[in-house]
Design a protein around this motif. Sequence first.
Motif, PDB file in Angstrom:
ATOM      1  N   LYS A   1      -1.062   2.505   7.542  1.00 45.88           N
ATOM      2  CA  LYS A   1      -0.742   3.035   8.864  1.00 45.88           C
ATOM      3  C   LYS A   1      -0.548   4.548   8.884  1.00 45.88           C
ATOM      4  N   ASP A   2      -0.089   5.160   7.818  1.00 39.28           N
ATOM      5  CA  ASP A   2      -0.008   6.626   7.765  1.00 39.28           C
ATOM      6  C   ASP A   2      -1.315   7.207   7.228  1.00 39.28           C
ATOM      7  N   GLY A   3      -2.138   6.378   6.645  1.00 36.87           N
ATOM      8  CA  GLY A   3      -3.442   6.757   6.127  1.00 36.87           C
ATOM      9  C   GLY A   3      -4.462   5.752   6.644  1.00 36.87           C
ATOM     10  N   PRO A   4      -5.641   5.594   6.035  1.00 36.67           N
ATOM     11  CA  PRO A   4      -5.984   6.182   4.745  1.00 36.67           C
ATOM     12  C   PRO A   4      -6.315   7.673   4.784  1.00 36.67           C
ATOM     13  N   VAL A   5      -6.611   8.195   6.003  1.00 39.38           N
ATOM     14  CA  VAL A   5      -6.911   9.621   6.060  1.00 39.38           C
ATOM     15  C   VAL A   5      -5.595  10.403   6.158  1.00 39.38           C
ATOM     16  N   PHE A   6      -5.428  11.351   5.266  1.00 37.37           N
ATOM     17  CA  PHE A   6      -4.221  12.173   5.239  1.00 37.37           C
ATOM     18  C   PHE A   6      -4.593  13.639   5.293  1.00 37.37           C
ATOM     19  N   ALA A   7      -3.789  14.438   6.004  1.00 41.46           N
ATOM     20  CA  ALA A   7      -3.902  15.880   5.858  1.00 41.46           C
ATOM     21  C   ALA A   7      -3.332  16.184   4.484  1.00 41.46           C
ATOM     22  N   PHE A   8      -3.946  17.094   3.769  1.00 37.98           N
ATOM     23  CA  PHE A   8      -3.527  17.384   2.402  1.00 37.98           C
ATOM     24  C   PHE A   8      -2.043  17.693   2.311  1.00 37.98           C
ATOM     25  N   ALA A   9      -1.531  18.455   3.284  1.00 37.23           N
ATOM     26  CA  ALA A   9      -0.125  18.846   3.243  1.00 37.23           C
ATOM     27  C   ALA A   9       0.801  17.635   3.141  1.00 37.23           C
ATOM     28  N   ARG A  10       0.401  16.535   3.783  1.00 39.62           N
ATOM     29  CA  ARG A  10       1.270  15.348   3.827  1.00 39.62           C
ATOM     30  C   ARG A  10       1.470  14.747   2.445  1.00 39.62           C
ATOM     31  N   ILE A  11       0.433  14.781   1.601  1.00 43.55           N
ATOM     32  CA  ILE A  11       0.559  14.131   0.291  1.00 43.55           C
ATOM     33  C   ILE A  11       0.468  15.108  -0.875  1.00 43.55           C
ATOM     34  N   ALA A  12       0.503  16.417  -0.580  1.00 40.71           N
ATOM     35  CA  ALA A  12       0.370  17.415  -1.645  1.00 40.71           C
ATOM     36  C   ALA A  12       1.401  17.183  -2.752  1.00 40.71           C
ATOM     37  N   ALA A  13       2.620  16.830  -2.382  1.00 38.92           N
ATOM     38  CA  ALA A  13       3.685  16.699  -3.376  1.00 38.92           C
ATOM     39  C   ALA A  13       3.493  15.507  -4.312  1.00 38.92           C
ATOM     40  N   ILE A  14       2.770  14.472  -3.869  1.00 39.85           N
ATOM     41  CA  ILE A  14       2.626  13.305  -4.743  1.00 39.85           C
ATOM     42  C   ILE A  14       1.220  13.145  -5.305  1.00 39.85           C
TER      43      ILE A  14
ATOM     44  N   CYS B   1       0.808  -1.218   0.000  1.00 39.12           N
ATOM     45  CA  CYS B   1       0.000   0.000   0.000  1.00 39.12           C
ATOM     46  C   CYS B   1       0.838   1.264   0.000  1.00 39.12           C
ATOM     47  N   GLN B   2       2.128   1.146  -0.325  1.00 41.15           N
ATOM     48  CA  GLN B   2       2.962   2.336  -0.271  1.00 41.15           C
ATOM     49  C   GLN B   2       2.542   3.381  -1.287  1.00 41.15           C
ATOM     50  N   TYR B   3       2.525   4.606  -0.819  1.00 41.59           N
ATOM     51  CA  TYR B   3       2.124   5.748  -1.635  1.00 41.59           C
ATOM     52  C   TYR B   3       3.181   6.796  -1.352  1.00 41.59           C
ATOM     53  N   GLY B   4       4.166   6.911  -2.243  1.00 37.56           N
ATOM     54  CA  GLY B   4       5.302   7.746  -1.920  1.00 37.56           C
ATOM     55  C   GLY B   4       5.945   7.219  -0.653  1.00 37.56           C
ATOM     56  N   PRO B   5       6.269   8.079   0.296  1.00 36.85           N
ATOM     57  CA  PRO B   5       6.897   7.639   1.528  1.00 36.85           C
ATOM     58  C   PRO B   5       5.900   7.136   2.568  1.00 36.85           C
TER      59      PRO B   5
ATOM     60  N   LYS C   1      18.001  11.657  -0.702  1.00 38.78           N
ATOM     61  CA  LYS C   1      16.544  11.563  -0.563  1.00 38.78           C
ATOM     62  C   LYS C   1      15.881  12.680  -1.372  1.00 38.78           C
ATOM     63  N   GLU C   2      16.315  13.918  -1.128  1.00 41.36           N
ATOM     64  CA  GLU C   2      15.732  15.045  -1.858  1.00 41.36           C
ATOM     65  C   GLU C   2      16.027  14.947  -3.352  1.00 41.36           C
ATOM     66  N   LEU C   3      17.217  14.453  -3.680  1.00 39.78           N
ATOM     67  CA  LEU C   3      17.607  14.303  -5.088  1.00 39.78           C
ATOM     68  C   LEU C   3      16.600  13.431  -5.825  1.00 39.78           C
ATOM     69  N   LEU C   4      16.266  12.295  -5.243  1.00 44.02           N
ATOM     70  CA  LEU C   4      15.334  11.388  -5.921  1.00 44.02           C
ATOM     71  C   LEU C   4      13.909  11.913  -5.874  1.00 44.02           C
ATOM     72  N   TYR C   5      13.534  12.572  -4.781  1.00 44.87           N
ATOM     73  CA  TYR C   5      12.182  13.129  -4.693  1.00 44.87           C
ATOM     74  C   TYR C   5      11.936  14.156  -5.798  1.00 44.87           C
ATOM     75  N   ARG C   6      12.941  14.986  -6.084  1.00 53.51           N
ATOM     76  CA  ARG C   6      12.673  16.035  -7.069  1.00 53.51           C
ATOM     77  C   ARG C   6      12.923  15.566  -8.499  1.00 53.51           C
ATOM     78  N   ASN C   7      13.425  14.363  -8.689  1.00 54.38           N
ATOM     79  CA  ASN C   7      13.717  13.875 -10.034  1.00 54.38           C
ATOM     80  C   ASN C   7      12.828  12.714 -10.473  1.00 54.38           C
ATOM     81  N   CYS C   8      11.564  12.717 -10.043  1.00 57.26           N
ATOM     82  CA  CYS C   8      10.705  11.591 -10.393  1.00 57.26           C
ATOM     83  C   CYS C   8      10.366  11.561 -11.889  1.00 57.26           C
TER      84      CYS C   8
END
Lengths: 154, 290, 390
Positions: free
Chosen positions: B271-284, B262-266, C252-259
């Motif tokens: 266990k870190d979800g399924p409910v997430f604050a938007f900030a936590r997953i905004a980047a992915i 179930c990994q979604y990014g980091p 870590k940051e290197l790979l995060y920003r280079n997806c």
Amino acid sequence: MIHTLEPILREHPFFHGMEDRHIELIAGCSMNVRFEAGQVIFHEGDPADHFYLIREGLVSVQFAIPHRGLTTVQTVGGGEVLGWSWLFPPYRWHFDARTQQPTHALAFDGKCLRAKCDEDHDLGYEIYKRFMQIVTERLESTRLQLLDMYGNHP
Amino acid sequence: MATILEQPEVVPAGLVPDPMLPMPYRIQRVKQETDDTFTLEILPEDSGKGFSFAPGQFNMLYVFGVGEVPISISSDPGDVPLLKHTTRVVGTVTKAMRRLKRGEIMGIRGPFGTHWPGEEATGRDVVIVAGGIGLAPLRPALYRLMAEREKYRKIVLLYGTRTPEDMLYRQELEQWRGKFDLEIQVTVDRAASSWRGNVGVVTTMIPRAPFDPSNTLAMVCGPEVMMRFTVMELLKRGVAAEHTYLSAERNMKCGIGFCGHCQYGPTFICKDGPVFAFARIAAILGKSEI
Amino acid sequence: MTAERLHVGDNVVIEREHLEHLLLALVSRGYEVVGPTLRGGAIVYDRLTSTEDLPSGWTDEQAGGKYRLKRRKDRALFGYVVGPHSWKKFLHPPLQRLWQAARNGKGLRILPEEEKASPKYAFFGVRACELHAIAIQDKVFLDGQFVDPNYKARRENLFIAAVNCGQAGGNCFCASMNTGPKATSGFDLALTELSQNGRHYFLAEVGTVRGVEVLLLVPHQPANEADKQNTERILDHTTRHMGRRLDTRGIKELLYRNCEHPQWDNVTERCLSCANCTMVCPTCFCTTVEDVTDLTGEHAERWRRWDSCFTVDFSYIHGGSVRATPRSRYRQWMTHKLATWIDQFGVSGCVGCGRCITWCPVGIDITVEAGAIRESDSVKAPADQSKDSA
């Protein structure tokens, strides 16, 4: 001359940031309208000489499709804009508009406004800028509808 | 009024000796909700082994000899040890689950995962945006909000489905509309001419919904693309990113952070979800194939 | 012959001919001893009945996609690095039954596996990188909200006799990952193989009280300064001859920003999604479960087996896979190993053992891939950013 609808226009988010002289020009082309529930505002193919700022109520954008009957693709509610076919030739409506509820709107005379925009390009710029935003938002939400997000996709 | 989480004789997950062992639950009722969605109502076989849960959490449901799937709990936390799970028929296990009958037995592991914010909503407007079956994991949150209605200001539910026939819990929605100070607006993506309500994606209802964005907590659940654009509209309207929550979903085999599926990014959604604050997953959120 | 008092931290010397006593001591204490042995053209981890089972006088030559055994000129017992097996096959078995269930009439009974079914292993010859790998899997299975009871039982019963590497392998980069070559913690005993003037012997560092108890059954002498310096010299030599190097600064940051870096397309042209790397990697832990019944349908079992994020099914949901392309799956594995693992567990997932490079059929090298991304990093570091958006 102060038109009684100017204060209402000034308040409406669609006209935010518009200069008073432009609002005055537009007010000259506007009037209050009311529709009963289930009333046709216009039919597909009718001349598109107006656009509407819905103040209260609900209007369906519909297509009459053989075997499927009247199919609603979108509804337009209070605070939203209905219709931009008045902006471009052939100035004809591309769908039916039918109210679902008693509806209260501001109707704007398209022919009148087109003439004023041709004379005053600054006014034209302000109108087109605002309509561009509406059309963009409508297109984006239509794309989401197209994606059929809730469907079972094998 | 009793607090939702006060329950006698509960066994919190994590203290069970082996978290991979299911507990036997008996089916009380199987209710067809829409043509491809149904709800199971279940009670623990051993009445002393019921457990409480927080809205937003999920269980792993096991059909004897067939397999196990993660499904959000969609019942009222105040009704435990009774549990309800609403799910679509999408594969082998859910197909087998649909054929279960009252009186038959299945296995339950849980509750797992993070929950919808509770205290954080106090004193604020609460906006709930649900899409399709996304209303199911939000229903427990709605029950809790209504159980303590005075703690919140405006509560608005915006619900979008594909067609009117796909709407979940219609009767219940009508009851809530009548009984509680709760604004409910629904819309569909497509409808026959008999539908007199809104047509259009649920995001179109956000700009004009009656809430104060400067003091709002938002909870969003539905297909990922719907959540992405919903969050965009909420932020556009001025709702704070740190007060916006979503429920994400991925394949799960264990529900306890060991199988890695179930990994979604980091994050591990179990266990870190399924409910997430938007900030936590905004980047992915919205990144392709993450 | 034997020292009377022995403490944790002490260094002693065991002669080659007495090493057998160490194995026997472990067996006498009920351990099943497993360690390196020759089989099928490789050095694998399997049951050891005596020191004769160790690959005496063998070494391994490793490169991208290449593994060959070669004879040494000496009779070193540990003159090689790591092979296709890792110790995870014992602590986190490839196939494990989790429970059985019986359906009788309308009832359901779950029968958990018995605890005494857990074996008691003694790992003989664990390298420094592997000690770190075990510690990393401990974080996964023991340190979270949930504990894996099978892993816990095997781990608690475990005796570790580590070995310091006398040479670096062609694909080794433990020095880059700060995981070796010296075994610094996590062992009961740590041996260094020494040879001087025909004398073949071992320096043994005592790591735990359990190590003391076992060592007391083995003939030994206190180590002297020369022995310790020899050990340091060997380890220094190993450190300076690593086969590979990985720059871990800001990785870590290197790979995060280079997806979306083009290197992912580049590696896709080579990666077969064969999953070898995940099978041989000592820290990869992904599994799947299988629910099965017998023909009567009254008896069911749940089995857990190793799985790999390289399979298309791994991310299957709602009728399709999230990671449908091999490109996204390679990216997932490498980003997890070197970057997201750090956010998840506080350490890198990579211990620099080089197995993934050796056992990749097309020789994809994680150090080269990371290097290629670093070299043409798509986003400037914050200090270099101009006012314009990147």
